[in-house]
Design an enzyme around this catalytic site. Structure first.
Site, PDB file in Angstrom:
ATOM      1  N   LYS A  84       0.736  -1.272  -0.059  1.00  0.00           N
ATOM      2  CA  LYS A  84       0.021   0.114  -0.040  1.00  0.00           C
ATOM      3  C   LYS A  84       0.800   1.330   0.034  1.00  0.00           C
ATOM      4  CE  LYS A  84      -3.738  -2.153   2.600  1.00  0.00           C
ATOM      5  NZ  LYS A  84      -4.797  -1.803   3.737  1.00  0.00           N
ATOM      6  N   ASP A 131      -9.345   2.586   2.315  1.00  0.00           N
ATOM      7  CA  ASP A 131      -9.382   2.089   4.077  1.00  0.00           C
ATOM      8  C   ASP A 131     -10.176   3.083   4.775  1.00  0.00           C
ATOM      9  OD1 ASP A 131      -8.431  -0.155   3.328  1.00  0.00           O
ATOM     10  OD2 ASP A 131      -6.249   0.242   3.647  1.00  0.00           O
ATOM     11  N   LYS A 177       7.648   6.530  15.646  1.00  0.00           N
ATOM     12  CA  LYS A 177       6.714   6.256  14.606  1.00  0.00           C
ATOM     13  C   LYS A 177       5.287   7.309  14.828  1.00  0.00           C
ATOM     14  CE  LYS A 177       7.714   1.889  13.069  1.00  0.00           C
ATOM     15  NZ  LYS A 177       7.135   0.580  12.647  1.00  0.00           N
TER      16      LYS A 177
HETATM   17  P1  NAP Z   1       1.701  -1.948  10.075  1.00  0.00           P
HETATM   18  O1  NAP Z   1       1.811  -0.894   9.438  1.00  0.00           O
HETATM   19  O2  NAP Z   1       2.757  -3.088   9.815  1.00  0.00           O
HETATM   20  O3  NAP Z   1       1.501  -1.536  11.478  1.00  0.00           O
HETATM   21  C1  NAP Z   1       1.512  -2.464  12.560  1.00  0.00           C
HETATM   22  C2  NAP Z   1       1.178  -1.901  13.992  1.00  0.00           C
HETATM   23  O4  NAP Z   1       1.516  -2.897  14.888  1.00  0.00           O
HETATM   24  C3  NAP Z   1       2.412  -0.920  14.332  1.00  0.00           C
HETATM   25  O5  NAP Z   1       1.861   0.104  14.854  1.00  0.00           O
HETATM   26  C4  NAP Z   1       3.071  -1.532  15.265  1.00  0.00           C
HETATM   27  O6  NAP Z   1       4.129  -0.945  16.337  1.00  0.00           O
HETATM   28  C5  NAP Z   1       2.058  -2.516  16.073  1.00  0.00           C
HETATM   29  N1  NAP Z   1       2.787  -3.759  16.386  1.00  0.00           N
HETATM   30  C6  NAP Z   1       3.009  -4.947  15.881  1.00  0.00           C
HETATM   31  N2  NAP Z   1       3.452  -6.240  16.739  1.00  0.00           N
HETATM   32  C7  NAP Z   1       3.374  -5.222  17.950  1.00  0.00           C
HETATM   33  C8  NAP Z   1       3.763  -5.794  19.334  1.00  0.00           C
HETATM   34  N3  NAP Z   1       4.425  -6.966  19.378  1.00  0.00           N
HETATM   35  N4  NAP Z   1       3.673  -5.099  20.387  1.00  0.00           N
HETATM   36  C9  NAP Z   1       3.093  -3.576  20.039  1.00  0.00           C
HETATM   37  N5  NAP Z   1       2.632  -3.231  18.847  1.00  0.00           N
HETATM   38  C10 NAP Z   1       3.109  -3.926  17.901  1.00  0.00           C
HETATM   39  O7  NAP Z   1       0.438  -2.832   9.638  1.00  0.00           O
HETATM   40  P2  NAP Z   1      -0.990  -2.058   8.996  1.00  0.00           P
HETATM   41  O8  NAP Z   1      -0.801  -2.315   7.434  1.00  0.00           O
HETATM   42  O9  NAP Z   1      -1.394  -0.666   9.681  1.00  0.00           O
HETATM   43  O10 NAP Z   1      -2.141  -3.078   9.739  1.00  0.00           O
HETATM   44  C11 NAP Z   1      -2.285  -3.122  11.191  1.00  0.00           C
HETATM   45  C12 NAP Z   1      -3.629  -3.951  11.445  1.00  0.00           C
HETATM   46  O11 NAP Z   1      -4.571  -3.477  10.595  1.00  0.00           O
HETATM   47  C13 NAP Z   1      -3.259  -5.499  10.755  1.00  0.00           C
HETATM   48  O12 NAP Z   1      -3.725  -6.229  11.627  1.00  0.00           O
HETATM   49  C14 NAP Z   1      -4.331  -5.436   9.549  1.00  0.00           C
HETATM   50  O13 NAP Z   1      -4.816  -6.735   9.333  1.00  0.00           O
HETATM   51  C15 NAP Z   1      -5.495  -4.677  10.009  1.00  0.00           C
HETATM   52  N6  NAP Z   1      -6.063  -3.821   8.696  1.00  0.00           N
HETATM   53  C16 NAP Z   1      -7.568  -4.087   8.777  1.00  0.00           C
HETATM   54  C17 NAP Z   1      -8.116  -3.690   7.625  1.00  0.00           C
HETATM   55  C18 NAP Z   1      -9.631  -4.052   7.496  1.00  0.00           C
HETATM   56  O14 NAP Z   1     -10.246  -3.524   6.342  1.00  0.00           O
HETATM   57  N7  NAP Z   1     -10.336  -4.299   8.598  1.00  0.00           N
HETATM   58  C19 NAP Z   1      -7.411  -2.559   6.865  1.00  0.00           C
HETATM   59  C20 NAP Z   1      -6.159  -2.457   6.898  1.00  0.00           C
HETATM   60  C21 NAP Z   1      -5.305  -2.990   7.983  1.00  0.00           C
HETATM   61  P3  NAP Z   1       5.553  -0.545  15.870  1.00  0.00           P
HETATM   62  O15 NAP Z   1       5.339   0.723  14.954  1.00  0.00           O
HETATM   63  O16 NAP Z   1       6.244  -0.319  17.205  1.00  0.00           O
HETATM   64  O17 NAP Z   1       6.299  -1.947  14.946  1.00  0.00           O
END
Ligand code: NAP
Length: 292
Positions: free
Chosen positions: A73, A109, A163
């Protein structure tokens, strides 16, 4: 002869990696069938360093449009011809439309989230104090939209504070300075969460198969007037949502966001408004099939 796909069929698609779990083909192909539109939506597994080639290829093949999801994305913006300032600020796009050989990028989104939130809670963000957990790609796009919808305050709480700070610095100029970055481990987060109106989880914590994980400790206390939205949809009730439900909160998962980002993308491609009766019938089928 099977003539479901012929020389006039409109081709749409999705670029992702991994792609096996996607439900977007089912959503879009059912929608085309319901609307009587001769279109087909195809999943493309694109290798991680081949996005540029894949976009060029889909453009050369004259696809009407496509979606992109994890991990593309953010990178997608490098390969499109046009996008709005707001999409640049969001830093990512999930939808592209090919208009006369030029690729226009959109982020559905954020609007999918707002539409699902409104439908499932009856409310909005104007004047609200919001805590968003996470500062990844989803958090950034939702932060831009929540700010534009008039939230009074938006705390961005992330494991990696830098971040959250970077997002706040980038967006605050256009968001009236309402965004305050926080570390997820900051002691004051407990009090802030107890007193806000809306909590939105955008971290991946609690997503299948790691369903025991939760971005907040078990000692967190919500109040029954709060709304807790988790963008995760598998499982339908994350540990965070169970915790919030036990405190009497209204809880919402990310299935509606997933549904509406697809509906909005389809409306962009076909330049149409999908009738409410079609949306409500499809929404029921979608929840019955994918609302785990
Ligand atoms: P991303 O850019 O990789 O961001 C992941 C986030 O989760 C970051 O803030 C990261 O923190 C945090 N995180 C990951 N592991 C962690 C841990 N062990 N402890 C604390 N924080 C942690 O991912 P994204 O694309 O934004 O997606 C995030 C979620 O949204 C996913 O579950 C995805 O499936 C969901 N989503 C859903 C939809 C929908 O249509 N419902 C659409 C888009 C995304 P750090 O910055 O510290 O690494």
């Amino acid at each position: 002869m099977d003539d479901r796909i012929n020389g006039k069929t409109i081709i749409l698609g999705l670029m992702a990696n991994p792609i096996g779990h996607t439900v977007s083909p089912q959503l879009h192909n059912t929608l085309s069938a319901m609307l009587g539109i001769d279109a087909v939506y195809i999943p493309f597994k694109v290798e991680k360093d081949s996005l540029g080639d894949a976009v060029k290829g889909l453009k050369a093949c004259n696809l009407l449009g496509f979606n992109a999801t994890i991990p593309f994305k953010e990178e997608l913006l490098k390969y499109v011809d046009e996008c709005t300032e707001e999409v640049r600020l969001m830093g990512s796009a999930n939808t592209v439309k090919n208009t006369c050989g030029r690729l226009y990028a959109y982020n559905t989104d954020a609007d999918g989230f707002i539409r699902s939130y409104k439908e499932e809670t009856g409310g909005g963000f104007e004047g609200r104090e919001v805590v968003m957990l996470g500062a990844g790609g989803t958090a950034r796009s939702l932060a831009v939209r929540i700010a534009s919808k008039g939230a009074a305050k938006l705390y961005l709480a992330n494991r990696t504070l830098e971040k959250a700070q970077e997002i706040a610095n980038t967006i605050n100029a256009t968001a009236g300075g309402i965004i305050e970055p926080l570390s997820l481990s900051d002691a004051k987060i407990k009090g802030i969460i107890e007193n806000c109106d809306i909590i939105v989880n955008t971290t991946s914590l609690g997503m299948y198969p790691h369903i025991e994980e939760c971005p907040l400790g078990d000692d967190i206390r919500f109040n029954h007037k709060q709304i807790v939205y988790d963008v995760i949809y598998n499982p339908a009730k994350t540990r965070l949502l169970k915790l919030a439900e036990s405190c009497g909160c209204k809880t919402v998962n990310g299935l509606g966001m997933l549904f509406y980002q697809g509906i909005l993308a389809y409306e962009i491609w076909m330049d149409m408004k999908i009738p409410d009766n079609v949306i409500s019938q499809l929404s029921k089928e979608f929840s019955n099939n994918f609302g785990k």
